[in-house]
Design an enzyme around this catalytic site. Structure first.
Site, PDB file in Angstrom:
ATOM      1  N   ASP A 172       0.843  -1.184   0.000  1.00 44.14           N
ATOM      2  CA  ASP A 172       0.000   0.000   0.000  1.00 44.14           C
ATOM      3  C   ASP A 172       0.882   1.238   0.000  1.00 44.14           C
ATOM      4  O   ASP A 172       1.794   1.349   0.831  1.00 44.14           O
ATOM      5  CB  ASP A 172      -0.880  -0.038   1.251  1.00 44.14           C
ATOM      6  CG  ASP A 172      -1.859   1.123   1.342  1.00 44.14           C
ATOM      7  OD1 ASP A 172      -2.037   1.834   0.338  1.00 44.14           O
ATOM      8  OD2 ASP A 172      -2.442   1.307   2.416  1.00 44.14           O
ATOM      9  N   SER A 173       0.647   2.173  -0.933  1.00 48.93           N
ATOM     10  CA  SER A 173       1.377   3.438  -1.007  1.00 48.93           C
ATOM     11  C   SER A 173       2.867   3.167  -1.243  1.00 48.93           C
ATOM     12  O   SER A 173       3.219   2.618  -2.284  1.00 48.93           O
ATOM     13  CB  SER A 173       1.122   4.268   0.249  1.00 48.93           C
ATOM     14  OG  SER A 173       1.590   5.590   0.089  1.00 48.93           O
ATOM     15  N   ALA A 174       3.742   3.518  -0.295  1.00 51.19           N
ATOM     16  CA  ALA A 174       5.160   3.189  -0.473  1.00 51.19           C
ATOM     17  C   ALA A 174       5.328   1.690  -0.687  1.00 51.19           C
ATOM     18  O   ALA A 174       6.153   1.245  -1.487  1.00 51.19           O
ATOM     19  CB  ALA A 174       5.967   3.656   0.733  1.00 51.19           C
ATOM     20  N   GLY A 176       3.188  -0.211  -2.127  1.00 56.47           N
ATOM     21  CA  GLY A 176       2.786  -0.490  -3.501  1.00 56.47           C
ATOM     22  C   GLY A 176       3.906  -0.219  -4.480  1.00 56.47           C
ATOM     23  O   GLY A 176       4.078  -0.939  -5.473  1.00 56.47           O
ATOM     24  N   HIS A 304      -6.283   8.729  -0.458  1.00 58.15           N
ATOM     25  CA  HIS A 304      -5.067   7.928  -0.434  1.00 58.15           C
ATOM     26  C   HIS A 304      -4.928   7.209   0.913  1.00 58.15           C
ATOM     27  O   HIS A 304      -5.160   7.793   1.968  1.00 58.15           O
ATOM     28  CB  HIS A 304      -3.848   8.817  -0.664  1.00 58.15           C
ATOM     29  CG  HIS A 304      -2.564   8.053  -0.751  1.00 58.15           C
ATOM     30  ND1 HIS A 304      -2.129   7.482  -1.927  1.00 58.15           N
ATOM     31  CD2 HIS A 304      -1.623   7.750   0.187  1.00 58.15           C
ATOM     32  CE1 HIS A 304      -0.978   6.869  -1.705  1.00 58.15           C
ATOM     33  NE2 HIS A 304      -0.658   7.016  -0.440  1.00 58.15           N
TER      34      HIS A 304
END
Length: 335
Positions: A172-174, A176, A304
């Site tokens: 997720d996010s970083a 991802g 986000h």
């Protein structure tokens, strides 16, 4: 020497959500306290978990989650479990497998997907700039490969419960972003005897020098706004790098033309109100241009990182159902 001629005390030049502060003299202050509490404790005992050291060199741990046998998971009671590797978010600067929100999300993934979750930490910036986190992601997957090769000598939970032929890599996010780089580096077969059936990339942390429309239109009160996103970049990118650094903008003007690489199926999840939404659409389109089997799903009304900040919410439940459908589709050789 008089006090008037002495140097002024160091002052804060970068503050990342109160967790990490960079001072003018280069000192870094890091709080041990997590900042994203969860709305309630829903650890009902249906999932057991434990921590395992996977990288002694950098003292990095991962957390294993295993659903206990139950009527709800009867399909898995007499067989080994698919494995879901998960990398947490936090702009490469904050977060840990131990933070309550990431822990809660992994409890939910293990329980509702009926999988063995491997939640791996990685070194954080600004103490450790990119590519440290990417390399640590690779180390975690190579550790999983070593466990598959060890057979009965592997960690007992993995030896007993893990189906190394059905592995998915997510973040997720970083995290991802890390999952993307793992897809390019290893693909489905680069960790034999581990077989990666697909990559699940949730709101990946990508950027670039040129602003997208969703970045320019992002409201200042968004959970991840442009100011916060740029602060993460200043803290985590290699010194002298721009936002077009290949690790952050994988198909940008500074990135080399990619050679042949195989990823297998890729699920990209975007959020409608995320300032990175356009980045995610562009990423999926570029991957398709390269012939990769990519599905893009957008969760309506969400910002986000909503899975990490609200792991027990209904939108998070919708995301888990999307992940389950993707995993069910590609977990077998006939997919």
């Amino acid at each position: 020497m008089s006090s008037s001629s002495s140097s002024p005390p160091p002052h804060v030049v970068e503050d990342c959500r109160g967790v990490v502060q960079l001072l003018s003299d280069g000192t870094i202050r890091r709080s041990p306290d997590p900042i994203f509490p969860v709305d309630s404790d829903r650890d009902d005992g249906s999932v057991e978990w434990k921590d395992v050291l996977f990288d002694p060199t950098h003292s990095l741990f991962l957390r294993l989650y295993r659903p206990r046998p139950s009527h709800e998971l009867s399909d898995y009671d007499n067989e080994k479990l698919p494995v879901l590797v998960y990398f947490h978010g936090g702009g490469f600067c904050i977060g840990s497998r131990t933070w309550p929100n990431f822990h809660a999300g992994c409890l939910r993934l293990a329980a509702e997907l009926g999988v063995l979750v491997v939640s791996a930490d990685y070194r954080l910036a600004p103490e450790h700039l990119l590519p440290a986190a990417i390399e640590d992601g690779a180390t975690a997957l190579l550790w999983l490969k070593s466990q598959a090769e060890a057979g009965a000598r592997a960690d007992p939970w993995l030896a007993e419960s893990a189906d190394f032929s059905v592995v998915f890599v997510s973040g997720d996010s970083a995290g991802g972003n890390i999952a993307h780089h793992m897809a390019v580096r290893f693909g489905p077969a680069g960790l034999n005897p581990v077989r990666i059936r697909g990559f699940i990339i949730l709101m990946p942390a990508f950027g670039g020098v040129d602003r997208t429309r969703s970045e320019l239109e992002c409201p200042a009160d968004a959970f991840l706004n442009l100011e916060v996103a740029d602060r993460y970049c200043r803290l985590m990118l290699p010194r002298g790098a721009t936002r077009d650094h290949p690790l952050f903008n994988p198909f940008g003007p500074e990135s080399p033309i990619p050679g042949p690489f195989e990823t297998g199926p890729v699920l990209v999840v975007a959020a409608e109100r995320d300032l990175l939404r356009d980045r995610h659409a562009e990423y999926a389109a570029k991957m398709r241009e390269l012939g990769k089997p990519v599905e893009l799903v957008e969760i309506q009304g969400q910002e986000h990182g909503f899975f990490a900040t609200k792991p027990w919410s209904e939108p998070a439940g919708e995301l888990v159902r999307i992940i389950k459908r993707f995993m069910d589709e590609f977990r077998s050789d006939s997919a």
